[in-house]
Design a protein around this motif. Structure first.
Motif, mmCIF file in Angstrom:
data_model
loop_
_atom_site.group_PDB
_atom_site.id
_atom_site.type_symbol
_atom_site.label_atom_id
_atom_site.label_comp_id
_atom_site.label_asym_id
_atom_site.label_seq_id
_atom_site.Cartn_x
_atom_site.Cartn_y
_atom_site.Cartn_z
ATOM 1 N N SER A 14 50.180 18.423 3.200
ATOM 2 C CA SER A 14 48.842 17.854 3.035
ATOM 3 C C SER A 14 48.873 16.362 3.327
ATOM 4 O O SER A 14 49.898 15.710 3.143
ATOM 5 C CB SER A 14 48.328 18.042 1.601
ATOM 6 O OG SER A 14 48.122 19.404 1.346
ATOM 7 N N LYS A 15 47.752 15.859 3.803
ATOM 8 C CA LYS A 15 47.627 14.422 4.019
ATOM 9 C C LYS A 15 46.260 13.979 3.522
ATOM 10 O O LYS A 15 45.230 14.481 3.970
ATOM 11 C CB LYS A 15 47.770 14.086 5.512
ATOM 12 C CG LYS A 15 47.571 12.616 5.837
ATOM 13 C CD LYS A 15 48.766 11.792 5.417
ATOM 14 C CE LYS A 15 48.481 10.307 5.551
ATOM 15 N NZ LYS A 15 49.677 9.498 5.246
ATOM 16 N N ILE A 16 46.288 13.063 2.595
ATOM 17 C CA ILE A 16 45.023 12.547 2.054
ATOM 18 C C ILE A 16 44.967 11.060 2.329
ATOM 19 O O ILE A 16 45.893 10.322 1.997
ATOM 20 C CB ILE A 16 44.925 12.818 0.536
ATOM 21 C CG1 ILE A 16 45.038 14.321 0.271
ATOM 22 C CG2 ILE A 16 43.607 12.271 -0.020
ATOM 23 C CD1 ILE A 16 45.187 14.692 -1.186
ATOM 24 N N ASP A 28 45.161 19.880 4.940
ATOM 25 C CA ASP A 28 45.034 20.511 3.635
ATOM 26 C C ASP A 28 45.948 21.729 3.520
ATOM 27 O O ASP A 28 45.624 22.802 4.006
ATOM 28 C CB ASP A 28 43.549 20.895 3.444
ATOM 29 C CG ASP A 28 43.238 21.287 2.011
ATOM 30 O OD1 ASP A 28 44.175 21.304 1.186
ATOM 31 O OD2 ASP A 28 42.060 21.574 1.732
ATOM 32 N N ASP A 29 47.095 21.534 2.922
ATOM 33 C CA ASP A 29 47.999 22.635 2.573
ATOM 34 C C ASP A 29 48.323 23.548 3.759
ATOM 35 O O ASP A 29 48.017 24.739 3.721
ATOM 36 C CB ASP A 29 47.379 23.440 1.418
ATOM 37 C CG ASP A 29 48.389 24.393 0.798
ATOM 38 O OD1 ASP A 29 49.602 24.141 0.919
ATOM 39 O OD2 ASP A 29 47.955 25.406 0.210
ATOM 40 N N ILE A 30 48.919 22.978 4.791
ATOM 41 C CA ILE A 30 49.264 23.780 5.971
ATOM 42 C C ILE A 30 50.738 24.178 5.938
ATOM 43 O O ILE A 30 51.614 23.337 5.722
ATOM 44 C CB ILE A 30 48.924 23.019 7.272
ATOM 45 C CG1 ILE A 30 47.399 22.967 7.447
ATOM 46 C CG2 ILE A 30 49.606 23.664 8.489
ATOM 47 C CD1 ILE A 30 46.924 22.381 8.729
ATOM 48 N N THR A 64 51.369 13.479 2.354
ATOM 49 C CA THR A 64 51.001 13.129 0.979
ATOM 50 C C THR A 64 51.709 14.089 0.025
ATOM 51 O O THR A 64 52.215 13.708 -1.015
ATOM 52 C CB THR A 64 49.468 13.211 0.788
ATOM 53 O OG1 THR A 64 48.855 12.389 1.781
ATOM 54 C CG2 THR A 64 49.053 12.721 -0.591
ATOM 55 N N SER A 65 51.751 15.365 0.433
ATOM 56 C CA SER A 65 52.552 16.328 -0.314
ATOM 57 C C SER A 65 53.038 17.400 0.643
ATOM 58 O O SER A 65 52.560 17.518 1.757
ATOM 59 C CB SER A 65 51.735 16.932 -1.454
ATOM 60 O OG SER A 65 50.650 17.643 -0.919
ATOM 61 N N GLY A 66 54.003 18.179 0.202
ATOM 62 C CA GLY A 66 54.593 19.193 1.054
ATOM 63 C C GLY A 66 55.753 18.614 1.834
ATOM 64 O O GLY A 66 56.135 17.456 1.631
ATOM 65 N N GLY A 223 40.971 20.520 8.296
ATOM 66 C CA GLY A 223 42.261 20.229 7.683
ATOM 67 C C GLY A 223 43.041 21.458 7.249
ATOM 68 O O GLY A 223 44.210 21.360 6.884
ATOM 69 N N LYS A 224 42.380 22.599 7.279
ATOM 70 C CA LYS A 224 43.076 23.826 6.839
ATOM 71 C C LYS A 224 43.513 24.657 8.036
ATOM 72 O O LYS A 224 42.926 24.599 9.103
ATOM 73 C CB LYS A 224 42.136 24.675 5.983
ATOM 74 C CG LYS A 224 41.787 24.064 4.648
ATOM 75 C CD LYS A 224 41.062 25.108 3.804
ATOM 76 C CE LYS A 224 40.656 24.558 2.461
ATOM 77 N NZ LYS A 224 39.558 23.541 2.576
ATOM 78 N N LEU A 225 44.569 25.457 7.794
ATOM 79 C CA LEU A 225 45.016 26.385 8.816
ATOM 80 C C LEU A 225 44.093 27.595 8.768
ATOM 81 O O LEU A 225 44.099 28.361 7.809
ATOM 82 C CB LEU A 225 46.468 26.805 8.528
ATOM 83 C CG LEU A 225 47.127 27.699 9.564
ATOM 84 C CD1 LEU A 225 47.243 26.988 10.895
ATOM 85 C CD2 LEU A 225 48.497 28.137 9.096
#
Lengths: 342, 217
Positions: A14-16, A28-30, A64-66, A223-225
Motif C-alpha cells: 500500500s502507498k498512502i 491499496d493492498d496489492i 507505506t505498508s506491505g 489503487g486496488k488490484l
C-alpha cells in the motif's frame, strides 16, 4: 513456458500520500507475482495508482505498508547502497524519455556504464552494440533534439539495456507516441524479451499495448488490484467493472451503438470459434439475423480472438432463438447494458 | 591626450581585467558548490535538509542585500587580515570575491533548478548516488545556462571592480574617478567609459556565443 521463477513478489503493498489536511491512498493492498522472463502489464485509468506502483518496484517510492520482494530480497530492508546496487539490475524507461539533451546519443547510452566505472573504450563499444539492437547505430553522434519521439525511446531502451538489467520497467513508454511508432516500439520490446529473456513490466492505460505483447496483466482501479491473470482470459471474460471499462471501448471504438439499447450484446469468440462463420450459420440454421455494430479480431498472445457487438432482434421469440443458438455453440452473449455503463 | 594617458588606460584595462577575472574565478570556486548545496538541500530534492538550506540561503541573502560599496568598506579589516593591505588591485580582489560568491551561488542554483526532476528520477533509477546525479546528470544538462550566467556575473564583477576604485583599488574605475572626476578631465572619463562598454560587450557576447555553441536543445 518456462517462466515459473518469481522475480517480483508483492505482498499487501500500500502507498498512502499524506499531507497536513488530506490523505490519498494511491496503492491499496496489492499482492501479485511477476515471473522471470514474462511481459507483465499493469493497466489502469490515469490516476489509478499504476505509476506509483511501478515506482515501488525500484524503490523510487517507498511502500507505506506491505513488502516488495525482488529476486528474494525485500527492497524495503536494503541500505541506500544496496538499493542503488539493486537498481542497476532494474532498468526503467519513461513516457518523456528522460534523455540528457546536452549529450549525444552515444554518451546517453554510456551513462549507466560510466556510473559503474567502465573504461571509456569499453563504454563506447557496449553503447554502440546496444544502439545496434535498437536499430540506431547510425545516430551515435546525433543529439536527442534531432531525433523523433520513437527514436528517443529507442535510445532510452538502449540506455536501459546498457546496464544488462534483469528487469525493464516501462512507465507509459509508448503513451507519447503515435500508433504506428507505438507498434514498432512494442515489437522491439517483444524482440528484446525473447532474445534476452528480459522480464518486462509495462505500465499503460492503453489496452492495445497489453493485448499486443503482454503475457499476463494486472488491472488496477482506484489503487486496488481489480483483476489479475493471463491476458487472453482477462480479455475474453473480464470480471471487474474496471476491466470491462478498459476492454469494451477498444472493441466499440467510436462505433455508433446505442448503449441504452437493451438488445445490444457482446459476444466473444475463443480461438476455435473465431474461425467459424458463426453469424452465417445463425442465419442458415435459425432464419434469424443480428445486426453487427462492431467487430474486431486480434491476436492475443499468439491466439486469435474475436469480439463483436451485435444487436439482437427486438421480437422476444426471435431474440430467444438467437440467444439459444449462441449458447448451443458455446458462446455466452453478455448484454451490454448489464455489462458496463460507458 | 598624450601617450602617458594611453599608457594609464592600458594599465587600467589590465588591472580591471585582473581584478575581474581572478575575483570571478575565486567566486566560482566557492559559489558553484554553494549553489549546488542550495539546490540539493532544497525541498523535495535529493539531499533535503531544511535547516542547512535555510541557513545557507539566509547567509547568501544577507550578503546580496548589502550594497557593494558598503560591503567594500565593511570588509576592509578582513581584507587587511588576508592580504596585509586594503589598498590596490590585489586588495580589491577580496571584497569583490566575497560580494560575488552569493550572486554566483544563486545563479547556479537557478540554473540547476531549470533541470526537470524527471532527469533526477532517471538518474536514481540507474542507481546513481547523489554525487553522480549532480555531476553526471544535472550539471551537464545545466551547462549552457551556467555559461550564460557566467557572462552576466563577470560583467557584474567588472562593474563592481570600478567601485573598488573609490577606496583605493586600481583599474579603470580608479582612473575615471581620479582623472575624470577629481581633475575634471572629461576626455579621460569618456574614454574609460568607452573602454568599459567594449570590455563588457566582449564578455557578454562571448558568453552568449559559448552558451549557444554548447546548447543542443
Amino acid at each position: 513456458m518456462a517462466e515459473q521463477k518469481i522475480i517480483y513478489q508483492l505482498n499487501h503493498v500500500s502507498k498512502i500520500f499524506r499531507d497536513k489536511n488530506s490523505e490519498v491512498i494511491a496503492v491499496d493492498d496489492i499482492s501479485l507475482e511477476i515471473h522471470e522472463g514474462e511481459i507483465f502489464g499493469i493497466i489502469g485509468m490515469s490516476g489509478a495508482g499504476k505509476s506509483t506502483l511501478v515506482r515501488m518496484l525500484n524503490r523510487l517510492e517507498e511502500v507505506t505498508s506491505g513488502e516488495v520482494i525482488f529476486d528474494g530480497k525485500k527492497l524495503g530492508e536494503l541500505s541506500p547502497k544496496e538499493t542503488r546496487a539493486t537498481r542497476k539490475q532494474i532498468a526503467m524507461i519513461f513516457q518523456s524519455f528522460n534523455l540528457l539533451s546536452q549529450k549525444t546519443v552515444l554518451a546517453n547510452v554510456e551513462i549507466p556504464l560510466k556510473l559503474i566505472g567502465v573504461s571509456k573504450e569499453e563504454r563506447k563499444e557496449i553503447a554502440r552494440e546496444k544502439l545496434k539492437i535498437v536499430g540506431l547505430e547510425d545516430k551515435v553522434n546525433a543529439y536527442p533534439a534531432q531525433l523523433s519521439g520513437g527514436q528517443k525511446q529507442r535510445v532510452a531502451i538502449a540506455r536501459a539495456l546498457a546496464m544488462n538489467p534483469r528487469v525493464l520497467l516501462c512507465d507509459e513508454a509508448t503513451s507519447a507516441l503515435d500508433p504506428k511508432i507505438t507498434e514498432e516500439i512494442l515489437s522491439l520490446l517483444q524482440d528484446i524479451n525473447e532474445r534476452l529473456n528480459l522480464t518486462i513490466v509495462i505500465i499503460t492505460h492503453e489496452m492495445n499495448v497489453v493485448e499486443k505483447i503482454c503475457n499476463r496483466v494486472a488491472i488496477v482501479d482506484n489503487g486496488k488490484l481489480a483483476e489479475l491473470g493471463e491476458v487472453k482470459d482477462v480479455f475474453a471474460k473480464p470480471q471487474s467493472d474496471a476491466a470491462k471499462h478498459l476492454i469494451l471501448p477498444t472493441i466499440a471504438g467510436d462505433n455508433p451503438f446505442d448503449e441504452t439499447n437493451k438488445n445490444c450484446y457482446r459476444i466473444v469468440f475463443n480461438g476455435r470459434a473465431a474461425t467459424e462463420p458463426v453469424i452465417a450459420n445463425l442465419v442458415k440454421r435459425t432464419g434469424e439475423s443480428v445486426n453487427i455494430l462492431s467487430a474486431n479480431t486480434r491476436s492475443i498472445g499468439g491466439i486469435g480472438y474475436g469480439q463483436m457487438i451485435v444487436e439482437f432482434p427486438e421480437d422476444p421469440t426471435a431474440h430467444k432463438v438467437v440467444l439459444d443458438y449462441f449458447t448451443s455453440i458455446g458462446i455466452q452473449p453478455v448484454a451490454i447494458d448489464k455489462e458496463v455503463v460507458i | 591626450m598624450n601617450s602617458t594617458l594611453w599608457s594609464l588606460i592600458g594599465k587600467g584595462v589590465i588591472e580591471t581585467l585582473e581584478m575581474t577575472l581572478i575575483s570571478t574565478i575565486l567566486a566560482y570556486i566557492i559559489g558553484v558548490p554553494y549553489g549546488v548545496l542550495l539546490k540539493v538541500t532544497g525541498k523535495g530534492e535529493i539531499m533535503e535538509q531544511k535547516v542547512v538550506n535555510k541557513i545557507f540561503a539566509f547567509i547568501a541573502n544577507v550578503f546580496r542585500s548589502i550594497p557593494f560599496l558598503i560591503l567594500l568598506v565593511f570588509l576592509i579589516p578582513f581584507t587587511r587580515a588576508i592580504v596585509g593591505t586594503s589598498i590596490g588591485t590585489e586588495a580589491s580582489i577580496v571584497p569583490l570575491t566575497v560580494g560575488t560568491i552569493p550572486i554566483v551561488a544563486r545563479m547556479v542554483e537557478q540554473s540547476l533548478n531549470e533541470i526537470p526532476y524527471r532527469i533526477t528520477e532517471a538518474a536514481k533509477s540507474m542507481g546513481a548516488n547523489s554525487w553522480q546525479i549532480v555531476k553526471e546528470f544535472i550539471i551537464p544538462e545545466a551547462m549552457p545556462s551556467l555559461c550564460s550566467g557566467t557572462a552576466i556575473n563577470t560583467a557584474t564583477v567588472l562593474g563592481y571592480s570600478a567601485m573598488a576604485g573609490c577606496i583605493g583599488g586600481g583599474g579603470l574605475g580608479a582612473l575615471a574617478l581620479n582623472y575624470g572626476y577629481y581633475r575634471y578631465q572629461n576626455d579621460v572619463l569618456f574614454l574609460t567609459v568607452l573602454v568599459l562598454v567594449v570590455v563588457v560587450q566582449v564578455i557578454q557576447e562571448s558568453g552568449v556565443l559559448i552558451s549557444k555553441r554548447i546548447r543542443h536543445s
